[in-house]
Motif scaffolding. Structure first.
Motif, PDB file in Angstrom:
ATOM      1  N   GLN A  20      31.157 -42.001   0.075  1.00 56.54           N
ATOM      2  CA  GLN A  20      31.578 -40.910  -0.798  1.00 56.54           C
ATOM      3  C   GLN A  20      32.510 -41.385  -1.903  1.00 56.54           C
ATOM      4  O   GLN A  20      32.568 -40.804  -2.989  1.00 56.54           O
ATOM      5  CB  GLN A  20      32.267 -39.815   0.031  1.00 56.54           C
ATOM      6  N   GLY A  21      33.222 -42.484  -1.649  1.00 52.49           N
ATOM      7  CA  GLY A  21      34.126 -43.017  -2.647  1.00 52.49           C
ATOM      8  C   GLY A  21      33.423 -43.560  -3.879  1.00 52.49           C
ATOM      9  O   GLY A  21      34.070 -43.836  -4.901  1.00 52.49           O
ATOM     10  N   ALA A  22      32.107 -43.723  -3.799  1.00 52.72           N
ATOM     11  CA  ALA A  22      31.345 -44.224  -4.948  1.00 52.72           C
ATOM     12  C   ALA A  22      31.096 -43.133  -5.983  1.00 52.72           C
ATOM     13  O   ALA A  22      30.628 -43.425  -7.090  1.00 52.72           O
ATOM     14  CB  ALA A  22      30.016 -44.808  -4.477  1.00 52.72           C
ATOM     15  N   PHE A  23      31.423 -41.881  -5.634  1.00 53.16           N
ATOM     16  CA  PHE A  23      31.109 -40.761  -6.513  1.00 53.16           C
ATOM     17  C   PHE A  23      32.377 -40.112  -7.059  1.00 53.16           C
ATOM     18  O   PHE A  23      33.393 -40.015  -6.364  1.00 53.16           O
ATOM     19  CB  PHE A  23      30.285 -39.706  -5.754  1.00 53.16           C
ATOM     20  N   GLU A  24      32.276 -39.670  -8.305  1.00 50.98           N
ATOM     21  CA  GLU A  24      33.372 -38.940  -8.938  1.00 50.98           C
ATOM     22  C   GLU A  24      32.816 -37.752  -9.709  1.00 50.98           C
ATOM     23  O   GLU A  24      31.622 -37.697 -10.001  1.00 50.98           O
ATOM     24  CB  GLU A  24      34.127 -39.870  -9.915  1.00 50.98           C
ATOM     25  N   ALA A  25      33.683 -36.830 -10.047  1.00 56.71           N
ATOM     26  CA  ALA A  25      33.264 -35.678 -10.852  1.00 56.71           C
ATOM     27  C   ALA A  25      32.763 -36.160 -12.212  1.00 56.71           C
ATOM     28  O   ALA A  25      33.302 -37.110 -12.783  1.00 56.71           O
ATOM     29  CB  ALA A  25      34.430 -34.713 -11.018  1.00 56.71           C
ATOM     30  N   CYS A  26      31.751 -35.492 -12.721  1.00 52.36           N
ATOM     31  CA  CYS A  26      31.147 -35.892 -13.996  1.00 52.36           C
ATOM     32  C   CYS A  26      31.962 -35.326 -15.163  1.00 52.36           C
ATOM     33  O   CYS A  26      32.208 -34.123 -15.231  1.00 52.36           O
ATOM     34  CB  CYS A  26      29.712 -35.381 -14.062  1.00 52.36           C
ATOM     35  N   PRO A  27      32.403 -36.172 -16.117  1.00 51.83           N
ATOM     36  CA  PRO A  27      33.286 -35.706 -17.199  1.00 51.83           C
ATOM     37  C   PRO A  27      32.550 -35.269 -18.471  1.00 51.83           C
ATOM     38  O   PRO A  27      33.206 -34.827 -19.417  1.00 51.83           O
ATOM     39  CB  PRO A  27      34.123 -36.955 -17.494  1.00 51.83           C
ATOM     40  N   TYR A  28      31.217 -35.367 -18.496  1.00 52.12           N
ATOM     41  CA  TYR A  28      30.503 -35.163 -19.757  1.00 52.12           C
ATOM     42  C   TYR A  28      30.267 -33.683 -20.041  1.00 52.12           C
ATOM     43  O   TYR A  28      29.897 -32.914 -19.153  1.00 52.12           O
ATOM     44  CB  TYR A  28      29.170 -35.915 -19.733  1.00 52.12           C
ATOM     45  N   ALA A  29      30.426 -33.299 -21.298  1.00 52.73           N
ATOM     46  CA  ALA A  29      30.345 -31.888 -21.692  1.00 52.73           C
ATOM     47  C   ALA A  29      28.929 -31.508 -22.106  1.00 52.73           C
ATOM     48  O   ALA A  29      28.700 -30.932 -23.167  1.00 52.73           O
ATOM     49  CB  ALA A  29      31.323 -31.625 -22.838  1.00 52.73           C
ATOM     50  N   ASP A  30      27.964 -31.808 -21.238  1.00 55.22           N
ATOM     51  CA  ASP A  30      26.589 -31.358 -21.476  1.00 55.22           C
ATOM     52  C   ASP A  30      26.143 -30.584 -20.242  1.00 55.22           C
ATOM     53  O   ASP A  30      26.991 -30.002 -19.549  1.00 55.22           O
ATOM     54  CB  ASP A  30      25.665 -32.537 -21.814  1.00 55.22           C
ATOM     55  N   SER A  31      24.858 -30.553 -19.948  1.00 53.45           N
ATOM     56  CA  SER A  31      24.369 -29.751 -18.819  1.00 53.45           C
ATOM     57  C   SER A  31      24.978 -30.188 -17.489  1.00 53.45           C
ATOM     58  O   SER A  31      25.047 -29.398 -16.546  1.00 53.45           O
ATOM     59  CB  SER A  31      22.837 -29.843 -18.746  1.00 53.45           C
ATOM     60  N   ARG A  32      25.431 -31.432 -17.405  1.00 50.32           N
ATOM     61  CA  ARG A  32      26.021 -31.926 -16.157  1.00 50.32           C
ATOM     62  C   ARG A  32      27.347 -31.240 -15.837  1.00 50.32           C
ATOM     63  O   ARG A  32      27.751 -31.201 -14.669  1.00 50.32           O
ATOM     64  CB  ARG A  32      26.204 -33.447 -16.249  1.00 50.32           C
ATOM     65  N   SER A  33      28.010 -30.706 -16.864  1.00 48.59           N
ATOM     66  CA  SER A  33      29.310 -30.064 -16.639  1.00 48.59           C
ATOM     67  C   SER A  33      29.163 -28.746 -15.885  1.00 48.59           C
ATOM     68  O   SER A  33      30.131 -28.237 -15.329  1.00 48.59           O
ATOM     69  CB  SER A  33      30.016 -29.814 -17.974  1.00 48.59           C
ATOM     70  N   MET A  34      27.952 -28.204 -15.877  1.00 48.31           N
ATOM     71  CA  MET A  34      27.709 -26.919 -15.202  1.00 48.31           C
ATOM     72  C   MET A  34      27.197 -27.113 -13.779  1.00 48.31           C
ATOM     73  O   MET A  34      26.805 -26.165 -13.122  1.00 48.31           O
ATOM     74  CB  MET A  34      26.708 -26.096 -16.015  1.00 48.31           C
ATOM     75  N   SER A  35      27.171 -28.358 -13.316  1.00 47.65           N
ATOM     76  CA  SER A  35      26.690 -28.661 -11.970  1.00 47.65           C
ATOM     77  C   SER A  35      27.827 -29.184 -11.108  1.00 47.65           C
ATOM     78  O   SER A  35      28.806 -29.758 -11.603  1.00 47.65           O
ATOM     79  CB  SER A  35      25.571 -29.705 -12.043  1.00 47.65           C
ATOM     80  N   GLN A  36      27.706 -28.987  -9.817  1.00 52.03           N
ATOM     81  CA  GLN A  36      28.680 -29.521  -8.875  1.00 52.03           C
ATOM     82  C   GLN A  36      28.335 -30.941  -8.453  1.00 52.03           C
ATOM     83  O   GLN A  36      29.083 -31.573  -7.699  1.00 52.03           O
ATOM     84  CB  GLN A  36      28.742 -28.626  -7.623  1.00 52.03           C
ATOM     85  N   SER A  39      27.028 -41.950 -20.139  1.00 43.92           N
ATOM     86  CA  SER A  39      27.480 -40.996 -21.153  1.00 43.92           C
ATOM     87  C   SER A  39      26.347 -40.692 -22.126  1.00 43.92           C
ATOM     88  O   SER A  39      25.375 -41.461 -22.229  1.00 43.92           O
ATOM     89  CB  SER A  39      28.657 -41.583 -21.928  1.00 43.92           C
ATOM     90  N   PRO A  40      26.426 -39.578 -22.870  1.00 50.56           N
ATOM     91  CA  PRO A  40      25.405 -39.301 -23.892  1.00 50.56           C
ATOM     92  C   PRO A  40      25.227 -40.469 -24.856  1.00 50.56           C
ATOM     93  O   PRO A  40      24.092 -40.831 -25.200  1.00 50.56           O
ATOM     94  CB  PRO A  40      25.957 -38.061 -24.600  1.00 50.56           C
ATOM     95  N   ALA A  41      26.331 -41.086 -25.286  1.00 43.12           N
ATOM     96  CA  ALA A  41      26.244 -42.204 -26.228  1.00 43.12           C
ATOM     97  C   ALA A  41      25.509 -43.392 -25.611  1.00 43.12           C
ATOM     98  O   ALA A  41      24.702 -44.059 -26.282  1.00 43.12           O
ATOM     99  CB  ALA A  41      27.638 -42.631 -26.674  1.00 43.12           C
ATOM    100  N   THR A  42      25.753 -43.661 -24.316  1.00 46.69           N
ATOM    101  CA  THR A  42      25.082 -44.773 -23.641  1.00 46.69           C
ATOM    102  C   THR A  42      23.594 -44.504 -23.497  1.00 46.69           C
ATOM    103  O   THR A  42      22.765 -45.397 -23.710  1.00 46.69           O
ATOM    104  CB  THR A  42      25.722 -45.014 -22.257  1.00 46.69           C
ATOM    105  N   ILE A  43      23.241 -43.273 -23.131  1.00 46.01           N
ATOM    106  CA  ILE A  43      21.821 -42.912 -22.991  1.00 46.01           C
ATOM    107  C   ILE A  43      21.094 -43.106 -24.317  1.00 46.01           C
ATOM    108  O   ILE A  43      20.021 -43.723 -24.378  1.00 46.01           O
ATOM    109  CB  ILE A  43      21.693 -41.456 -22.506  1.00 46.01           C
ATOM    110  N   ILE A  44      21.682 -42.590 -25.381  1.00 40.75           N
ATOM    111  CA  ILE A  44      21.050 -42.693 -26.706  1.00 40.75           C
ATOM    112  C   ILE A  44      20.949 -44.160 -27.130  1.00 40.75           C
ATOM    113  O   ILE A  44      19.925 -44.594 -27.681  1.00 40.75           O
ATOM    114  CB  ILE A  44      21.832 -41.869 -27.740  1.00 40.75           C
ATOM    115  N   LYS A  45      21.987 -44.938 -26.840  1.00 32.08           N
ATOM    116  CA  LYS A  45      21.973 -46.352 -27.215  1.00 32.08           C
ATOM    117  C   LYS A  45      20.827 -47.084 -26.524  1.00 32.08           C
ATOM    118  O   LYS A  45      20.133 -47.905 -27.150  1.00 32.08           O
ATOM    119  CB  LYS A  45      23.308 -47.003 -26.855  1.00 32.08           C
ATOM    120  N   PHE A  46      20.621 -46.822 -25.229  1.00 26.71           N
ATOM    121  CA  PHE A  46      19.545 -47.512 -24.517  1.00 26.71           C
ATOM    122  C   PHE A  46      18.174 -47.020 -24.960  1.00 26.71           C
ATOM    123  O   PHE A  46      17.210 -47.791 -24.977  1.00 26.71           O
ATOM    124  CB  PHE A  46      19.737 -47.370 -23.009  1.00 26.71           C
ATOM    125  N   LEU A  47      18.056 -45.767 -25.338  1.00 26.72           N
ATOM    126  CA  LEU A  47      16.790 -45.272 -25.886  1.00 26.72           C
ATOM    127  C   LEU A  47      16.501 -45.936 -27.233  1.00 26.72           C
ATOM    128  O   LEU A  47      15.351 -46.274 -27.543  1.00 26.72           O
ATOM    129  CB  LEU A  47      16.831 -43.751 -26.027  1.00 26.72           C
TER     130      LEU A  47
END
Length: 372
Positions: free
Chosen positions: A48-64, A194-202
Motif C-alpha cells: 500500500q505504501g507504493a500508492f499515493e493520492a493523485c494530485p492532477y486536476a483532470d478526471s483523476r481528481s474526481m476518483s478515489q 502527469s498530463p505534461a508527461t503523457i503528452i510528451k510521450f505521445l
C-alpha cells in the motif's frame, strides 16, 4: 522451478504448449525486481505504501483511486532509455512495415503501441523456459504505457468503423480524449503520469514514426526479435479469434440456449469478442471483426495460411447455414487450418524462444468443446 501463471493453465503445461504461452500476461519481475505488470500483478502485489493520492486536476481528481508513485519514479529514472527504445521500435516499423509511407496516422501509432505493449513477452517466455533472461526494465516501463494506449486506440477504432487508417489526432487531442473517456483510470489505480508527461510521450511516439534519425542503443539488437514475435502473436490472436468465433457460432446455431451451453476457457485473447460475434448472422462482417482484421494487417505480416484460414471459416459458416456441411467437417477443417498457421510459424517461434514444445496437446484443450 515452481512458477504459477495468471492463466487458466499451469506453467509446466504451458512450457509444452508455447503457442498459448505467448498469450500469457508477463507476470514476473523485471531486472530491477519490480513487477512487470505493476498494479495488475497477481503474483507480485504491490504494498500500500507504493500508492499515493493523485494530485492532477483532470478526471483523476474526481476518483478515489490512488496512483503508483514507484512506477512513476521508475519511469523518471529511465526516461532517456525509454525514449530511445520507442525510437528504435519506430525505426524498425518504418523499415519493415511503413516503408515509403509519408502520412502519419493513428494506425501507425497503434502498430508502435502494440509492439511496445508486447515487448516483455520475448524475455518472459525465455525466462519461463529456463534461458536465463529477465525482462529489461525499459521494456516493462514501455509496456505499461503502451498497454493503456492500445486499449484506448481499440475503442477509437470502433468509433472509426473498425480502422484507424487516415485518422489523425494530435498528442494534446489524444490526452484530452483519454481524460474525457476515463482512460486515465484503471481498474485498481489512476495513471501516475502527469498530463505534461503523457503528452510528451505521445509526441515522442509520433516523432519516432516520422523522424529519419536512427537512435542506436544497447538494446537495439533485441528490437528485430521483439518485432518478429509481436507479428506472430498478433497473427495468432487473429486466427484464434477466427477459430473461436466459428466454434461459438456453431453452439449458437445448435442450441437455442447456445450461450448457456457454450464453455469458454479464456486461454486466448478475444474470447468475449468471439461470443459477441457469434450472436450475429454474419460474424465476419461485424465491426468488431473488421477491427481485428485491420489490426492483423497493420504489421504487414499476414501469412498465406492465416488468410486461407479466414476464408475457410467464412465458407464453413455459409455451408452450415445452407445445411450443406456437418459440424464434424467444420471442426476438422478449422482445426487443420489452425495447425497450418502454427506450422508456418513453428521454426521462427523455436528460434525466438528455444526449448519446450510448440503444441503437445489437443488444440481444443485451450478452446473448449465443439458442439456435436
Amino acid at each position: 522451478m515452481t512458477y504459477q501463471l495468471p492463466y487458466p493453465f499451469d506453467a509446466l503445461l504451458m512450457k509444452q504448449n508455447k503457442i498459448f504461452l505467448l498469450f500469457c500476461p508477463p507476470d514476473c519481475l523485471d531486472e530491477e525486481q519490480r513487477p512487470v505488470l505493476e498494479g495488475r500483478s497477481m503474483r507480485h502485489p504491490l504494498p500500500q505504501g507504493a500508492f499515493e493520492a493523485c494530485p492532477y486536476a483532470d478526471s483523476r481528481s474526481m476518483s478515489q483511486k490512488r496512483m503508483n508513485t514507484e512506477s512513476l519514479k521508475s519511469l523518471s529514472r529511465h526516461k532517456e532509455e525509454v525514449s530511445s527504445f520507442i525510437y528504435n521500435i519506430g525505426s524498425t516499423l518504418k523499415k519493415e512495415t511503413f516503408q515509403g509511407s509519408t502520412q502519419y496516422d493513428l494506425a501507425q501509432l497503434y502498430a508502435l503501441s502494440y509492439i511496445g505493449y508486447k515487448s516483455p513477452s520475448l524475455h518472459f517466455c525465455n525466462e519461463l523456459l529456463g534461458s536465463g533472461y529477465q525482462v529489461p526494465t525499459v521494456h516493462a516501463i514501455a509496456s505499461r504505457f503502451f498497454h493503456g494506449l492500445v486499449n484506448m486506440l481499440d475503442l477509437l477504432m470502433l468509433e472509426s468503423g473498425g480502422s484507424l487508417a487516415g485518422v489523425y489526432m494530435t498528442p494534446q487531442e489524444l490526452y484530452e480524449y483519454a481524460d474525457s473517456h476515463g482512460h486515465l483510470l484503471g481498474l485498481k489505480e489512476a495513471c501516475a503520469a502527469s498530463p505534461a508527461t503523457i503528452i510528451k510521450f505521445l509526441e515522442l511516439c509520433q516523432d519516432a514514426l516520422q523522424s529519419s534519425t536512427h537512435q542506436a542503443t544497447s538494446t537495439l539488437h533485441t528490437i528485430p526479435s521483439i518485432y518478429q514475435l509481436a507479428c506472430i502473436i498478433l497473427e495468432l490472436e487473429f486466427t484464434s479469434l477466427v477459430y473461436e468465433t466459428v466454434r461459438c457460432r456453431l453452439w449458437k446455431l445448435t442450441h437455442s440456449n447456445g450461450s448457456a451451453s457454450l464453455t469458454q476457457l479464456f486461454a486466448i485473447p478475444h474470447c468475449r469478442i468471439a461470443k459477441r460475434l457469434a450472436s450475429s448472422d454474419h460474424p465476419f462482417e461485424h465491426v468488431l471483426f473488421h477491427r481485428a482484421l485491420h489490426q492483423w494487417r497493420l504489421l504487414d505480416s499476414c501469412s498465406a495460411p492465416a488468410q486461407a484460414m479466414r476464408q475457410t471459416a467464412i465458407e464453413c459458416l455459409i455451408e452450415v447455414a445452407q445445411c450443406a456441411m456437418d459440424h464434424e467437417t467444420v471442426h476438422r477443417r478449422m482445426r487443420e487450418s489452425f495447425i497450418e498457421v502454427l506450422s508456418f510459424h513453428a521454426n521462427q517461434i523455436d528460434d525466438l524462444i528455444p526449448g519446450g514444445a510448440l503444441l503437445s496437446m489437443n488444440l481444443d484443450t485451450f478452446f473448449g468443446r465443439w458442439p456435436a
